[in-house]
Design a protein around this motif. Structure first.
Motif, PDB file in Angstrom:
ATOM      1  N   VAL A  40       0.824  -1.203   0.000  1.00 32.19           N
ATOM      2  CA  VAL A  40       0.000   0.000   0.000  1.00 32.19           C
ATOM      3  C   VAL A  40       0.864   1.261   0.000  1.00 32.19           C
ATOM      4  O   VAL A  40       2.045   1.226   0.321  1.00 32.19           O
ATOM      5  CB  VAL A  40      -0.946   0.044   1.222  1.00 32.19           C
ATOM      6  CG1 VAL A  40      -1.901  -1.144   1.226  1.00 32.19           C
ATOM      7  CG2 VAL A  40      -0.183   0.125   2.536  1.00 32.19           C
ATOM      8  N   VAL A  41       0.217   2.359  -0.333  1.00 30.18           N
ATOM      9  CA  VAL A  41       0.782   3.688  -0.139  1.00 30.18           C
ATOM     10  C   VAL A  41      -0.098   4.370   0.898  1.00 30.18           C
ATOM     11  O   VAL A  41      -1.312   4.139   0.938  1.00 30.18           O
ATOM     12  CB  VAL A  41       0.854   4.490  -1.462  1.00 30.18           C
ATOM     13  CG1 VAL A  41      -0.514   4.721  -2.055  1.00 30.18           C
ATOM     14  CG2 VAL A  41       1.600   5.788  -1.276  1.00 30.18           C
ATOM     15  N   THR A  42       0.506   5.168   1.773  1.00 33.93           N
ATOM     16  CA  THR A  42      -0.243   5.814   2.844  1.00 33.93           C
ATOM     17  C   THR A  42       0.075   7.301   2.893  1.00 33.93           C
ATOM     18  O   THR A  42       1.146   7.741   2.469  1.00 33.93           O
ATOM     19  CB  THR A  42       0.105   5.208   4.221  1.00 33.93           C
ATOM     20  OG1 THR A  42       1.466   5.507   4.533  1.00 33.93           O
ATOM     21  CG2 THR A  42      -0.114   3.716   4.256  1.00 33.93           C
ATOM     22  N   SER A  43      -0.855   8.052   3.433  1.00 35.08           N
ATOM     23  CA  SER A  43      -0.576   9.443   3.799  1.00 35.08           C
ATOM     24  C   SER A  43      -1.295   9.719   5.114  1.00 35.08           C
ATOM     25  O   SER A  43      -2.403   9.227   5.342  1.00 35.08           O
ATOM     26  CB  SER A  43      -0.995  10.429   2.706  1.00 35.08           C
ATOM     27  OG  SER A  43      -2.380  10.428   2.498  1.00 35.08           O
ATOM     28  N   PHE A  44      -0.635  10.468   5.976  1.00 34.07           N
ATOM     29  CA  PHE A  44      -1.157  10.788   7.298  1.00 34.07           C
ATOM     30  C   PHE A  44      -1.553  12.263   7.332  1.00 34.07           C
ATOM     31  O   PHE A  44      -0.780  13.128   6.900  1.00 34.07           O
ATOM     32  CB  PHE A  44      -0.108  10.501   8.384  1.00 34.07           C
ATOM     33  CG  PHE A  44       0.137   9.039   8.594  1.00 34.07           C
ATOM     34  CD1 PHE A  44      -0.553   8.346   9.574  1.00 34.07           C
ATOM     35  CD2 PHE A  44       1.035   8.346   7.802  1.00 34.07           C
ATOM     36  CE1 PHE A  44      -0.338   6.986   9.769  1.00 34.07           C
ATOM     37  CE2 PHE A  44       1.258   6.989   7.990  1.00 34.07           C
ATOM     38  CZ  PHE A  44       0.571   6.310   8.974  1.00 34.07           C
ATOM     39  N   TRP A  45      -2.745  12.524   7.861  1.00 38.10           N
ATOM     40  CA  TRP A  45      -3.319  13.863   7.889  1.00 38.10           C
ATOM     41  C   TRP A  45      -3.680  14.239   9.313  1.00 38.10           C
ATOM     42  O   TRP A  45      -4.200  13.408  10.060  1.00 38.10           O
ATOM     43  CB  TRP A  45      -4.574  13.888   7.014  1.00 38.10           C
ATOM     44  CG  TRP A  45      -4.250  13.667   5.573  1.00 38.10           C
ATOM     45  CD1 TRP A  45      -3.913  12.478   4.974  1.00 38.10           C
ATOM     46  CD2 TRP A  45      -4.194  14.651   4.566  1.00 38.10           C
ATOM     47  NE1 TRP A  45      -3.658  12.679   3.643  1.00 38.10           N
ATOM     48  CE2 TRP A  45      -3.827  14.007   3.361  1.00 38.10           C
ATOM     49  CE3 TRP A  45      -4.430  16.022   4.542  1.00 38.10           C
ATOM     50  CZ2 TRP A  45      -3.677  14.694   2.163  1.00 38.10           C
ATOM     51  CZ3 TRP A  45      -4.291  16.716   3.353  1.00 38.10           C
ATOM     52  CH2 TRP A  45      -3.918  16.041   2.183  1.00 38.10           C
ATOM     53  N   GLN A  46      -3.398  15.502   9.680  1.00 41.00           N
ATOM     54  CA  GLN A  46      -3.705  15.966  11.030  1.00 41.00           C
ATOM     55  C   GLN A  46      -4.358  17.337  11.008  1.00 41.00           C
ATOM     56  O   GLN A  46      -4.108  18.146  10.108  1.00 41.00           O
ATOM     57  CB  GLN A  46      -2.425  16.061  11.870  1.00 41.00           C
ATOM     58  CG  GLN A  46      -1.808  14.723  12.175  1.00 41.00           C
ATOM     59  CD  GLN A  46      -0.513  14.854  12.955  1.00 41.00           C
ATOM     60  OE1 GLN A  46       0.258  15.768  12.732  1.00 41.00           O
ATOM     61  NE2 GLN A  46      -0.290  13.918  13.864  1.00 41.00           N
ATOM     62  N   CYS A  47      -5.163  17.573  12.031  1.00 41.89           N
ATOM     63  CA  CYS A  47      -5.689  18.910  12.280  1.00 41.89           C
ATOM     64  C   CYS A  47      -4.604  19.702  13.005  1.00 41.89           C
ATOM     65  O   CYS A  47      -3.817  19.119  13.764  1.00 41.89           O
ATOM     66  CB  CYS A  47      -6.926  18.843  13.177  1.00 41.89           C
ATOM     67  SG  CYS A  47      -8.325  18.002  12.423  1.00 41.89           S
ATOM     68  N   PRO A  48      -4.552  20.998  12.812  1.00 40.42           N
ATOM     69  CA  PRO A  48      -3.550  21.800  13.520  1.00 40.42           C
ATOM     70  C   PRO A  48      -3.642  21.595  15.034  1.00 40.42           C
ATOM     71  O   PRO A  48      -4.737  21.602  15.610  1.00 40.42           O
ATOM     72  CB  PRO A  48      -3.908  23.240  13.138  1.00 40.42           C
ATOM     73  CG  PRO A  48      -4.636  23.114  11.834  1.00 40.42           C
ATOM     74  CD  PRO A  48      -5.387  21.811  11.924  1.00 40.42           C
TER      75      PRO A  48
END
Length: 138
Positions: A40-48
């Motif tokens: 798989v390929v992943t990306s991680f996302w966050q709120c400030p």
């Protein structure tokens, strides 16, 4: 011991199409990687100001671990990941308590230094959990 919820994993067939949707919520991509052990390929996302992430996960090979999920259920929630302080001990404890292990041994995860292992908590929850261990993270 469980330390905190680390991230929530969301499966998508198209990472490029899904990523802008998280941007609509002012989330920022903090890290992306190919995780060959799971295909798989992943990306991680966050709120400030928050350390908990949403992980987008997309298959890059036919034998990718998430292809079955996409075929059965389509895109959406895949797993909840918990940061632990000793992944080997916590994985053994889950097994001893009746969880069905996907990974008998921890594997390389989608961030530097990360070791991960997946387990199913059973049909009463339908929940796939991921244990994550950063080792000696400061």
């Amino acid at each position: 011991m469980i330390l905190r919820i680390d991230h929530v994993g969301v499966v998508t067939a198209d990472l490029g199409a899904a990523a802008p949707m998280l941007g609509l919520m002012d989330m920022k991509c903090t890290y992306s990687d190919d995780v060959d052990t799971y295909g798989v390929v992943t990306s991680f996302w966050q709120c400030p100001g928050d350390t908990t992430s949403i992980e987008l996960v997309a298959p890059v090979r036919e034998d990718a671990a998430v292809r079955g999920h996409l075929r059965r259920l389509g895109p959406g929630l895949n797993h909840v990941a918990f940061e632990v302080d000793d992944i080997d001990a916590d994985l053994a404890a889950l097994r001893d308590r009746g969880a069905v292990l996907v990974d008998e041994e921890p594997r390389r995860g989608g961030r530097p230094g990360l070791r991960v292992a997946f387990a199913h908590l059973g049909p009463s929850t339908g929940l796939l959990v991921e244990l994550v261990d950063y080792g000696n993270r400061a």
